[in-house]
Design a protein around this motif. Structure first.
Motif, PDB file in Angstrom:
ATOM      1  N   UNK A 172      36.656  39.020  37.112  1.00  0.00           N
ATOM      2  CA  UNK A 172      35.955  40.130  36.479  1.00  0.00           C
ATOM      3  C   UNK A 172      35.756  39.971  34.981  1.00  0.00           C
ATOM      4  N   UNK A 173      36.691  39.326  34.345  1.00  0.00           N
ATOM      5  CA  UNK A 173      36.661  39.341  32.887  1.00  0.00           C
ATOM      6  C   UNK A 173      37.242  38.034  32.344  1.00  0.00           C
ATOM      7  N   UNK A 174      36.393  37.230  31.736  1.00  0.00           N
ATOM      8  CA  UNK A 174      36.836  35.934  31.218  1.00  0.00           C
ATOM      9  C   UNK A 174      37.835  36.096  30.085  1.00  0.00           C
ATOM     10  N   UNK A 175      37.772  37.218  29.372  1.00  0.00           N
ATOM     11  CA  UNK A 175      38.665  37.331  28.223  1.00  0.00           C
ATOM     12  C   UNK A 175      40.049  37.821  28.622  1.00  0.00           C
ATOM     13  N   UNK A 176      40.210  38.335  29.847  1.00  0.00           N
ATOM     14  CA  UNK A 176      41.526  38.776  30.299  1.00  0.00           C
ATOM     15  C   UNK A 176      42.082  37.872  31.396  1.00  0.00           C
ATOM     16  N   UNK A 177      41.203  37.465  32.315  1.00  0.00           N
ATOM     17  CA  UNK A 177      41.668  36.673  33.450  1.00  0.00           C
ATOM     18  C   UNK A 177      41.116  35.251  33.367  1.00  0.00           C
TER      19      UNK A 177
END
Lengths: 322, 474
Positions: free
Chosen positions: B283-288
């Motif tokens: 979902x989110x490159x900056x978190x996962x």
């Protein structure tokens, strides 16, 4: 509406319109060839010239035989503009915007695609066997293609709201249609008569007539003009304000769609796509057929295509990329 | 009569008792099918398939013959769930979802269940569905699991068991709705006669459940799909269309000032609620996963700050880990103080020494599954596997015991199914869909999946399974 969706709607309609035009091109030419037999042996090649796909054709086929050209324009998987490819791409676009169109639109398009796909399979298999004979039932097939395109239009007209999706549909449809009308008119440029003495001959008239038929304009033209005349035909297909395939009409529809999409309010800045369309429409208003012929019809048609490309790129810039 | 040769011995058949009599709920259907006869049934079946084809409810197979577009195999003989059984099932499913939701709130919050040592902390922390980024998060209305597809099976005696909970992006509900439409066209006479509970309002329930997740008036709602190449894309667009909401891809979305916007022809527009059909970590490159091509940078932070609601919430995967699954009866007891209404299938945990020994010694009698496997992958059905396959799988288990569970081979119930022009028995399971909004809604029926290969117990569509319409009689 999402920019991606607007772009897909736009292209879906362009592809359908293209398929419809191709089917008419091919059919009219086929009918003409049945009348003319050997009088004009190379009358199929101008079709490929007109559609601008001559390079690809020559790369893929060794001779411009009727069967090769029909196969290339109708079923060729490698020709991105063949009827089959147009349908595949229209359907692929529809799939990505499925939630924005009605189920009946989707069903019409999907069944249409499956029909073309099945027919193609049979055709490709039998044309292997029968060599270079024209496939039986070609006219019926092409007529079903046209009717299916029209039922797609009818269906979208009657089953989705006439809001943004609809207006982007119109944009795609009329931009494509204007482009194809210029190409139909230009076809005459590529059809060489056996000699200059044949200008104004039965053969010449037959060719102009088939050109009118290619634009589905035969009957409406007859209501307005009394004889088959190149100047009148060009006037009808370029400048007529009420015939739905004339350049003028198409641009006018595009202008209207763009205004509805963008919203026109006093004092509100207009976008570049609107501007380009309006400027061009005003230019068409100021023109007459004599000045067009003075310039040279072929050159003039080239000009229109450049204008259409310009409008097209402004639409892309304004709505599809952000 | 063609249905007369049908045998339902040594098994629980949905239509026939072991003495060979039709069950009460099937009385009318059985008589009708017999009076129609084989030829008419085949005829109706092929026209149903044609209808599915022109609706374009297809998936694409890539093989030696090039691309082939197929419909998901669909069987015209319905699976019927009698209403008294359904009432109990509905209660059991609601109970389960409530408990699992409390469980998620707890483990990402106070962690009481861990402190009370009901579940070992290391099991939670080693679960691949457990996202430490979710610790301390409060999703809107304290709901984590909004959409659930719970897989149910009957054992040999006919009792329903929960086989697994699907709490991330359960799919298949579009088939339920489309199958029903096709069945109504195929057997209008059955629908006239029987009081079959309708399912068509599912998208409305789904929509109002999603609306419930925000206080914004007239919220902008979107279904988030990985894109047209995803095998469930049809379902994503189907649900968006039926709900009248946007269907977006990651590239249509952008986060600015911790708010989520979509790119429209009129500029950016704020999105309030997202029904996401994309895995947590994509979902989110900056978190996962930084390598995700499908994600939207910053969306998790926007969610964390309460600027966008996500359904299901990220982090729910820990509760459908197959190891955690074995604790669900305890979870229900712990949070609700109730006995589970629908039992689990008995489960051995390879992380427990005694269980592990039992599994390794008895693999020929067990089904062993990876804790996070899905779609029929990463599993072995002992009795159907060769000696070598069993030995190979044992090595996998020994290398990573935490990742495997084992269950006895269940003799799944069967339903008469049209195979070519004959009626044969085929194994089925059932996936009802549950929505958790203002209250809990259980769709009456669900997706009945059929193992179309003779004797097979694998019902997944990726493994050649088909589906049937499921009728709850009202």
């Amino acid at each position: 509406m999402l920019s991606r969706v607007a772009e897909s709607v736009f292209w879906m309609n362009r592809y359908i319109e293209r398929a419809e035009n191709y089917s008419r091109f091919i059919d009219v030419n086929h009918q003409l060839s049945l009348d003319l037999h050997e009088e004009v042996p190379n009358q199929w090649l101008p079709l490929v010239h007109t559609t601008g796909d001559i390079e690809l054709f020559e790369k893929r086929y060794s001779s411009p035989s009727p069967v090769n050209i029909i196969r290339f324009m109708t079923f060729d998987e490698e020709n991105p503009n063949s009827i089959f490819q147009c349908l595949s791409r229209a359907r692929e676009n529809a799939r990505t915007i499925r939630e924005n169109i009605s189920t009946s639109m989707w069903e019409v398009l999907n069944e249409f695609y499956l029909f073309v796909k099945d027919y193609r399979k049979v055709y490709m298999e039998s044309s292997e066997i029968h060599g270079d004979t024209l496939s039986m039932g070609l006219s019926d097939f092409l007529s079903t293609v046209r009717k299916s395109c029209q039922s797609f239009y009818g269906c979208s007209d009657a089953t989705i709201s006439h809001d943004e999706v609809w207006n982007f549909s119109l944009l795609g449809r009329f931009l494509e249609r204007a482009d194809k009308t210029t190409r139909i008119l230009d076809m005459k440029y590529f059809i060489l008569l056996p000699s200059v003495h044949d200008v104004g001959s039965t053969l010449d008239l037959l060719q102009w007539l088939s050109l009118l038929k290619s634009a589905s304009a035969h009957e409406m033209y007859n209501q307005k003009y009394k004889r088959v005349d190149p100047t009148d035909i060009a006037e009808f297909l370029i400048l007529n304000e009420t015939f739905p395939r004339s350049i003028f009409f198409c641009i006018q529809e595009m202008q209207e769609a763009l205004d509805k999409i963008s919203g026109i309010k006093e004092g509100l800045p207009r976008n570049l796509a609107q501007d380009a369309t309006t400027v061009y429409l005003n230019r068409l208003r100021s023109e007459n057929i004599k000045s067009i012929f003075d310039k040279g019809l072929h050159e003039y048609l080239d000009d229109i295509q450049i204008e259409l490309n310009h409008i097209g790129s402004k639409i892309v810039e304004r709505f599809f990329t952000n | 009569m063609f249905i007369a040769d049908y045998s339902a011995k040594n098994i629980y058949d949905e239509m026939f008792s072991s003495e060979g009599f039709p069950r009460k709920s099937y009385d009318f259907v059985k008589t009708k099918m017999e009076s129609l006869g084989g030829i008419e049934l085949v005829k109706r079946s092929s026209s149903a398939e044609r209808a599915l084809m022109s609706l374009g409810i297809t998936f694409t197979l890539y093989g030696d013959g090039g691309e082939q577009e197929r419909i998901m195999p669909f069987d015209v003989i319905p699976r019927i769930v009698p209403s008294e059984e359904w009432i109990n099932m509905e209660k059991g499913l609601k109970q389960r979802i409530q408990a699992l939701n409390l469980f998620l709130t707890d483990i990402y919050g106070e962690g009481k269940i861990l402190k009370d040592k009901i579940i070992p902390r290391e099991l939670i922390e080693s679960s691949s569905g457990y996202l430490k980024q979710c610790i301390g998060i409060k999703p809107p209305k304290d709901i984590w699991i909004h959409i659930t597809g719970t897989d149910l099976v009957r054992d040999g005696a006919g009792a329903f068991h929960v086989l697994e909970d699907n709490l991330r992006c359960p799919s298949g509900v579009s088939y339920v709705l489309e199958n029903r439409e096709v069945m109504k066209r195929t057997f209008p006479e059955l629908f006239e006669k029987l009081n079959i509970r309708q399912v068509y309002d599912y998208p409305y329930h789904l929509r109002s459940m999603l609306e419930n997740l925000t206080d914004v008036v007239d919220p902008v709602i979107a279904v988030w799909t990985p894109g047209v190449f995803n095998s469930a894309y049809y379902e994503h667009s189907f649900l968006a269309q039926k709900m009248g909401v946007y269907l977006v891809e990651g590239s249509d979305l952008i986060v600015e000032n911790h708010k989520v916007y979509m790119k429209t022809t009129k500029g950016l527009r704020k999105v309030d609620v997202i029904y996401r059909r994309i895995d947590d970590t994509f979902m989110d490159q900056s978190t996962f996963r930084p390598d995700s091509l499908l994600g939207v940078k910053g969306i998790f932070e926007a969610f964390k700050r309460g600027n966008v609601a996500l359904a299901n919430a990220p982090g729910t995967g820990v509760a459908d880990d197959k190891v955690i699954y074995s604790y669900v009866p305890k979870i229900i007891k712990y949070y609700l103080g109730e006995e589970p209404i629908i039992p689990n299938v008995p489960t051995y945990l390879c992380s427990e020494t005694a269980d592990l020994k039992f599994v390794l010694d008895n693999i020929h009698n067990l089904v062993v599954k990876a804790a996070n496997g899905a779609g029929g992958y990463g599993m072995i059905i002992g009795p159907k596997a060769s000696k070598q396959e069993q030995e190979d799988f044992k090595e996998l288990i020994k290398a990573d015991p935490r990742n495997y569970i084992a269950q006895p081979v269940l003799n799944l119930s069967t339903v008469p199914t049209l195979i070519a022009d004959k009626i044969e028995s085929r194994h089925v399971d059932l996936r009802p869909f549950i929505l958790y909004g203002k209250d809990i809604y259980v769709m009456p029926g669900g997706l009945t999946r059929v193992a179309l290969r003779k004797g097979s117990l694998v019902v997944n569509s990726s493994q050649g399974g088909g589906s049937k319409d499921t009728w709850v009689l009202g």
